[in-house]
Design an enzyme around this catalytic site. Structure first.
Site, PDB file in Angstrom:
ATOM      1  N   CYS A 112       0.835  -1.200   0.000  1.00 26.72           N
ATOM      2  CA  CYS A 112       0.000   0.000   0.000  1.00 26.72           C
ATOM      3  C   CYS A 112       0.875   1.259   0.000  1.00 26.72           C
ATOM      4  O   CYS A 112       0.556   2.259  -0.659  1.00 26.72           O
ATOM      5  CB  CYS A 112      -0.931  -0.010   1.200  1.00 26.72           C
ATOM      6  SG  CYS A 112      -2.033  -1.450   1.192  1.00 26.72           S
ATOM      7  N   THR A 113       1.980   1.203   0.718  1.00 30.96           N
ATOM      8  CA  THR A 113       2.898   2.336   0.736  1.00 30.96           C
ATOM      9  C   THR A 113       3.535   2.515  -0.638  1.00 30.96           C
ATOM     10  O   THR A 113       3.633   3.650  -1.139  1.00 30.96           O
ATOM     11  CB  THR A 113       3.975   2.137   1.828  1.00 30.96           C
ATOM     12  OG1 THR A 113       3.311   2.056   3.099  1.00 30.96           O
ATOM     13  CG2 THR A 113       4.978   3.277   1.833  1.00 30.96           C
TER      14      THR A 113
END
Length: 169
Positions: A68-69
């Site tokens: 997600c990062t």
């Protein structure tokens, strides 16, 4: 005895299929839903659609995790290029306002993150089930129509959207 694991596996597979609705198709109307941002303010996606040439609504399972990062940083690093095309970016997960704020601050994201704790946005876009957002993104034009959809992107998210926009120009 060997039948029990097979039945359990089949049941779990069936539940997974049932719990995952079909994603919205290109050409469909994008949902005009609202949710709280990382700042605790209500954001109407319909207002964002109307105010920009395009709105990229990207879904991710969990703030402050690896994939997600990478996905969010891809969009952050391409912010200037996306802006040239008139793209506003909005991230969505089921995380709390507080966690979304930390995710945004930690990674210096220049866009809003929606805390979809009631999963209203996820469900409107065809996601349901486990409580975590499926990794996908929708590009919505000013009229509120979905013009692009992808699934499973992480560090290539911005690259794929920019390739699509370049073909449209």
């Amino acid at each position: 005895m060997k039948l029990r694991p097979l039945v359990l596996t089949s049941l779990l597979t069936l539940l997974g299929v049932i719990s995952r609705a079909e994603p919205l198709a290109v050409g469909a109307a994008a949902p005009a839903v609202s949710a709280l941002t990382d700042e605790g303010k209500t954001l109407s996606l319909a207002d964002v659609y109307k105010a920009n040439n395009y709105t990229l609504v990207w879904f991710y399972p969990k703030a402050l995790t690896g994939g997600c990062t990478k996905q969010g940083c891809s969009l952050r690093d391409a912010a200037a290029d996306l802006k040239k095309h008139g793209v506003a970016v909005v991230g969505v997960s089921a995380d709390t306002v507080e966690l979304q704020k930390k995710f945004k601050e930690t990674n210096h994201f220049p866009y809003s993150l929606l805390a979809d704790t009631d999963k209203k946005v996820m469900k409107a876009f065809g996601q349901a089930g486990t409580g975590l957002a499926a990794r996908e993104a929708y590009l919505v034009d000013r009229s509120g129509k979905i013009v692009y959809h992808d699934e499973k992107q992480t560090d290539k998210q911005a690259e794929k959207v920019l390739e699509f926009l370049a073909k449209k120009s």
